[in-house]
Scaffold this motif. Structure first.
Motif, mmCIF file in Angstrom:
data_model
loop_
_atom_site.group_PDB
_atom_site.id
_atom_site.type_symbol
_atom_site.label_atom_id
_atom_site.label_comp_id
_atom_site.label_asym_id
_atom_site.label_seq_id
_atom_site.Cartn_x
_atom_site.Cartn_y
_atom_site.Cartn_z
ATOM 1 N N SER A 28 0.747 -1.253 0.020
ATOM 2 C CA SER A 28 -0.039 -0.061 -0.020
ATOM 3 C C SER A 28 0.793 1.319 0.214
ATOM 4 O O SER A 28 1.794 1.472 0.710
ATOM 5 C CB SER A 28 -0.933 0.120 1.296
ATOM 6 N N PRO A 29 0.689 2.293 -0.971
ATOM 7 C CA PRO A 29 1.407 3.631 -0.711
ATOM 8 C C PRO A 29 1.434 4.096 0.240
ATOM 9 O O PRO A 29 0.117 4.521 1.228
ATOM 10 C CB PRO A 29 0.729 4.331 -2.087
ATOM 11 N N GLN A 31 2.164 7.225 0.610
ATOM 12 C CA GLN A 31 2.078 8.891 0.215
ATOM 13 C C GLN A 31 1.030 8.854 -0.710
ATOM 14 O O GLN A 31 0.446 7.810 -1.435
ATOM 15 C CB GLN A 31 3.300 9.441 -0.407
ATOM 16 N N ASP A 32 0.495 9.980 -1.370
ATOM 17 C CA ASP A 32 -0.445 10.186 -2.339
ATOM 18 C C ASP A 32 -0.015 9.235 -3.646
ATOM 19 O O ASP A 32 -0.646 8.960 -4.107
ATOM 20 C CB ASP A 32 -0.647 11.717 -2.668
ATOM 21 N N PHE A 33 1.347 9.712 -3.967
ATOM 22 C CA PHE A 33 1.714 9.064 -5.361
ATOM 23 C C PHE A 33 3.398 8.859 -5.231
ATOM 24 O O PHE A 33 4.167 9.767 -4.370
ATOM 25 C CB PHE A 33 1.191 9.578 -6.445
ATOM 26 N N CYS A 34 3.947 8.110 -6.004
ATOM 27 C CA CYS A 34 5.388 8.331 -6.210
ATOM 28 C C CYS A 34 5.823 7.926 -7.606
ATOM 29 O O CYS A 34 5.784 7.001 -8.022
ATOM 30 C CB CYS A 34 6.081 6.907 -5.479
ATOM 31 N N CYS A 57 11.292 8.093 -6.560
ATOM 32 C CA CYS A 57 10.236 8.878 -6.408
ATOM 33 C C CYS A 57 10.892 10.399 -6.738
ATOM 34 O O CYS A 57 11.680 10.822 -6.303
ATOM 35 C CB CYS A 57 9.620 8.880 -5.182
ATOM 36 N N PRO A 60 7.069 15.301 -5.378
ATOM 37 C CA PRO A 60 5.796 15.268 -5.819
ATOM 38 C C PRO A 60 5.308 16.611 -6.134
ATOM 39 O O PRO A 60 4.305 16.915 -6.744
ATOM 40 C CB PRO A 60 4.865 15.026 -4.412
ATOM 41 N N LYS A 61 6.098 17.824 -5.706
ATOM 42 C CA LYS A 61 5.745 19.018 -6.011
ATOM 43 C C LYS A 61 5.849 19.416 -7.526
ATOM 44 O O LYS A 61 5.520 20.393 -8.216
ATOM 45 C CB LYS A 61 6.556 20.079 -5.157
ATOM 46 N N GLY A 97 3.347 7.489 -13.033
ATOM 47 C CA GLY A 97 2.594 7.707 -11.912
ATOM 48 C C GLY A 97 1.876 6.289 -11.230
ATOM 49 O O GLY A 97 1.370 6.466 -10.225
ATOM 50 N N THR A 100 3.718 2.311 -7.173
ATOM 51 C CA THR A 100 3.362 1.937 -5.880
ATOM 52 C C THR A 100 1.786 1.773 -6.047
ATOM 53 O O THR A 100 1.120 1.489 -4.988
ATOM 54 C CB THR A 100 3.672 2.909 -5.085
ATOM 55 N N MET A 101 0.981 1.980 -6.929
ATOM 56 C CA MET A 101 -0.450 1.943 -7.125
ATOM 57 C C MET A 101 -1.148 0.579 -7.107
ATOM 58 O O MET A 101 -2.336 0.511 -6.960
ATOM 59 C CB MET A 101 -1.060 2.992 -8.330
#
Length: 241
Positions: A28-29, A31-34, A57, A60-61, A97, A100-101
């Motif tokens: 499970s991730p 963070q929001d995304f990697c 990664c 994310p910004k 994107g 990790t999803m």
């Protein structure tokens, strides 16, 4: 037994199942995304690079819409090959994107009159297939000892599920081209095509093993190894004293 004791007993029985390490899938991730990048020196990463599932990664910004998109899946792929099919897989290599999803997808094109996605397995994913065009006969085989074939003919709009790790296939039984889209429950489902793995391994499996396993004459094994690009009549222990 009181309701309280019953619920306590049920919880006690279920707790080991909930915490069992035997169930392991894509993580499970955290963070929001990697968004995946291959090298830590390309810019746009954390000061201390995070390496997840074989990828670094991106900061994310700096993530952008293109990191989460892919264009062109509507374009038919060539099926001019020995099996008459073409699989276009979209995983974290094509859509960074997705890293990790725990999900990926594929477009599958089938040639008319027998275009085949040959028997194969996905060691890390269950597959759900949606037929968009054409008529497909599909199926999977259950594990030992039953080895039961579960099969069905699918038409546009039909959906079929292939359980994780089981051998499965699709074949176009119509006179026109067919197209399907598959969802897979891993960002890197893997694929083991049975015939290629068995007869085209490198180094090759000893022909004596294959002849006995498939109850074939060894000359047929030699022929199949040649067809699938393996070295004929050799095996990893042939030169051992």
């Amino acid at each position: 037994m009181s309701a309280y004791r019953f619920l306590l007993s049920a919880f006690t029985l279920l707790l080991p199942l909930a915490s069992s390490p035997a169930s392991a899938y894509d993580p499970s991730p955290l963070q929001d995304f990697c968004v995946a990048i291959n090298e830590p020196g390309n810019g746009g990463i954390f000061p201390n690079p995070v390496f997840v599932n074989g990828k670094f990664c991106k900061d994310p910004k700096l993530a952008a819409a293109n990191d989460f998109s892919f264009s062109g899946l509507n374009i038919p792929r060539s099926t001019a090959n020995r099996v008459g099919s073409n699989v276009t897989l979209l995983n974290a290599d094509q859509i960074p994107g997705l890293n990790t999803m725990g999900i990926s997808m594929a477009r599958i094109d089938y040639a008319p009159n027998g275009g085949l996605n040959p028997p194969h397995t996905h060691p890390r994913a269950t597959e759900i297939l949606l037929v968009l065009e054409g008529t497909l006969a599909v199926g999977f085989v259950t594990s030992n000892p039953d080895n039961r074939l579960i099969t069905k003919v699918l038409y546009p709009g039909d959906v079929f599920v292939f359980p994780i790790g089981l051998i499965h296939f699709q074949v176009n039984i119509g006179q026109a081209s067919a197209v399907a889209v598959a969802g897979l429950s891993s960002q890197n489902p893997g694929a083991i095509t049975i015939a290629n793995a068995v007869f085209g391994s490198n180094p090759p499996i000893n022909p004596d093993v294959l002849a006995k396993a498939f109850q074939l004459d060894k000359n047929i094994v030699y022929y199949l190894q040649k067809q699938f690009g393996g070295s004929v009549g050799q095996g990893p222990w042939d030169d051992m004293p």
